[in-house]
Design an enzyme around this catalytic site. Sequence first.
Site, mmCIF file in Angstrom:
data_model
loop_
_atom_site.group_PDB
_atom_site.id
_atom_site.type_symbol
_atom_site.label_atom_id
_atom_site.label_comp_id
_atom_site.label_asym_id
_atom_site.label_seq_id
_atom_site.Cartn_x
_atom_site.Cartn_y
_atom_site.Cartn_z
ATOM 1 N N HIS A 358 0.823 -1.206 0.000
ATOM 2 C CA HIS A 358 0.000 0.000 0.000
ATOM 3 C C HIS A 358 0.859 1.259 0.000
ATOM 4 O O HIS A 358 0.447 2.305 -0.503
ATOM 5 C CB HIS A 358 -0.960 -0.001 1.194
ATOM 6 C CG HIS A 358 -0.306 0.169 2.523
ATOM 7 N ND1 HIS A 358 0.236 -0.874 3.217
ATOM 8 C CD2 HIS A 358 -0.111 1.269 3.281
ATOM 9 C CE1 HIS A 358 0.746 -0.416 4.357
ATOM 10 N NE2 HIS A 358 0.548 0.877 4.419
ATOM 11 N N GLU A 599 -1.897 -15.116 -15.747
ATOM 12 C CA GLU A 599 -0.670 -14.740 -15.030
ATOM 13 C C GLU A 599 0.064 -15.959 -14.492
ATOM 14 O O GLU A 599 1.051 -15.831 -13.779
ATOM 15 C CB GLU A 599 -1.000 -13.778 -13.882
ATOM 16 C CG GLU A 599 -2.123 -14.260 -12.990
ATOM 17 C CD GLU A 599 -2.569 -13.212 -11.978
ATOM 18 O OE1 GLU A 599 -1.792 -12.289 -11.698
ATOM 19 O OE2 GLU A 599 -3.695 -13.333 -11.470
ATOM 20 N N ASP A 623 3.037 -11.049 -12.485
ATOM 21 C CA ASP A 623 3.169 -12.411 -11.960
ATOM 22 C C ASP A 623 3.623 -13.389 -13.038
ATOM 23 O O ASP A 623 4.390 -14.315 -12.765
ATOM 24 C CB ASP A 623 1.845 -12.883 -11.364
ATOM 25 C CG ASP A 623 1.729 -12.553 -9.880
ATOM 26 O OD1 ASP A 623 2.765 -12.558 -9.203
ATOM 27 O OD2 ASP A 623 0.619 -12.270 -9.413
ATOM 28 N N CYS A 670 -2.457 -5.917 -18.485
ATOM 29 C CA CYS A 670 -2.638 -4.994 -17.360
ATOM 30 C C CYS A 670 -1.434 -4.958 -16.426
ATOM 31 O O CYS A 670 -1.511 -4.380 -15.345
ATOM 32 C CB CYS A 670 -3.895 -5.357 -16.568
ATOM 33 S SG CYS A 670 -3.817 -6.965 -15.756
#
Length: 753
Positions: A358, A599, A623, A670
């Site tokens: 975060h 992914e 990933d 993405c």
Amino acid sequence: MLEPLRRLVQDVSTAENLEEALPLVVHQVRGALDVDACSVFLRDDGSGEMVLMATEGLPPGCEGRVRLAPGEGLVGFVAERKEPVNLENAGAHPRYLPCPQACEERFHGFLGVPIVHYREVLGVLAAQQRGHRLFNPSEAAFMVAVAAQLAGAIRSARSTGGIARVGVGTSFVQGVAGAPGVAIGTITVSHPLARLSDVPDRPAKDPHAEAELFLSAVERVQDELRSLGDRMSTLLPREERSLFDVFALLLDSKQLVQPTVRRIRAGSWAPAAWRDTVMEHVRAFEQMNDEYLRTRASDLRDIGRRVLVALQSEAREPRRYPEHCVLAGEEITAADLAEVPAGQLAGVLCSRGSVLSHTAILARALGVPAVMGLGDLPIGRIDGAPVVVDGYQGRVYVRPHRRVVVEFERLLRDEEVLAAGLRELRDLPARTPDGHSVELQVNTGLVADIQLGLESGAEGVGLYRTEFPYMIRHAFPSEEELFRNYRHVLAALAPKPVVMRTLDVGGDKTLPYFAIEEDNPFLGWRGIRITLDQPEIFHTQLRAMLRANISFGNLQVLLPMVSHVREVDEAIGVIDRTVAELRDEGRAVTRPPVGVMVEVPAAALQTAALARRADFLSIGTNDLIQYLLAVDRNNARVAALYDGLHPAVLQTVNWVVQEGHRTGTRVGVCGEMAGDPASALLLLGMGVDSMSMAASSLPRVKWVVRSFTRDHARDLLQEALGLEEAFAVRLLLHAALKDAGLGNLIRPLKSAA
């Protein structure tokens, strides 16, 4: 050799700086091996020369004066080979080159070991004997162990300017790129009193007041310790209770308090003076032969921590932040960021964390560069130091050389000019000169990000990370809390599409109230595996999404970490049942398009099967790259191996795009690969339907799309797919960008130094 090695490791780890540690090392190695001389050579960053930094046994005054050219002599031979060199008669070796200053002609036996850190040779540790001597395997192993211990300390000292007199200060600490950009500023440690080792050096503004503050803290801790002893009187035997009295007596002793007061009166602030006094005694205890006395070092550390806490809680002046503040800490919270006055936060550095923590997400939302995972950076000792932060490469230059600062200042100016020019592209379509359009969208996890995305000209949100609202709470959010959050996002973007990824925790994204302890979390219980196993979590989130979409109709749902087609079947079944449930309640919900994230290599190889079940596919390159290359993308030690232009990555992504299109399914990207202008050029050649990225990257990628025809991009793709090394692919793409007049886009992709 184990006991000398233990002591030596302790000395290196607790020494205040490298200039204190190196003489200890050569002294102890000389004694442990019973040799006539031991020396440490360090490589000069600028010239590549090996400089004698510490010695015992060579003539006095050699330090700093003996300098060997790259590859020169046996020391240069050791560095060149990156392997130990063990010689019974050094003079007979063809690379032997005696140094008159060091009187090396007197020595015959030679054992040299390279000091290597992440494949980089930092120096050489050498032992020499006057007589003929071939060192045995255990002695060689001892030297290798010492060199390994030295490597981390040397790299840290070089990166923070601790041995700037050797080199030219161009060393950097490698971390993980958390948020893009460049910052030049001053380090401010967010929590300087967390641990003894983290306490920074600072001057005392008022030594008398600082000493009074310290004595008050000591008195408070003494009272606390006696109180603890009284409280435990009924729970512990007398012998164990006496430990609290011992602690209190230690604080009464002249050995701890008086030296600290002297250091304060000499100009140090109380925490650093206390740190130095405690660590001096800790080292003395740890070097004792008696096991019982050695363990008392931990008692001293505990006392040290207690006094630090007391000092921290004493009333102090409000924190002052430099004009260009680079906030640093082991972990940095949203509250820490909020404390920095508006306009003064220039960058963020974290010992821990990842690109998806975060802290990194907040830094991107605030538009400041961030570097995470800086385990090699001694944050507590660099408070107030000048720094350059390279958020593109994940590199940090502490106390940088002037030429590094000048180069990054130029880069900042170029960035400002480039940004001004790119703003003109905001309202123009992302269309190639030959008429092919690509949807450019943004990745976001914060409501605050949405406006930045709209201002960049985004055509929607290609990845909304729904886990962030979960991460900032102390319990799972309710359906109503999620509904309000999702409704706000959908309303702000309508009628543009918003792709919401269902809860994707696990791996490096943990919830404080939902602990997942695993030996290998990246291959464990994460993503769709959790939501299918915990249907109440999935059901609550889906209800909130579907309800929020009622008035807007721009929601798309994305399923993460899919590795089996049955997971998609099961998830779609849950979505359909939730739609029916809400309709039964009288709510006018519609079934949104459902996509699958590719992914995991298994998903890539089953693209066609997944495409038949999904409305769209979204390739999560972050990933996918780490799983294909077996590289933890949040581990700075292997950061150089994580490369989106690796041929295996390009071939896999191209396969997914072509297989998806063969079934008539839209395919987007993405991951961070979409926001890299060079790799975006290849994605354009593959024919992806959409690219989603950080808002700051979108204008750059749009410039690429508007500058290359689809045919040109395809030709570059075919050439790239025939190459065997990522480096060769990068050279190809950089040349293409330069030829197209987009050379400015290359600068953030490489180190400015």
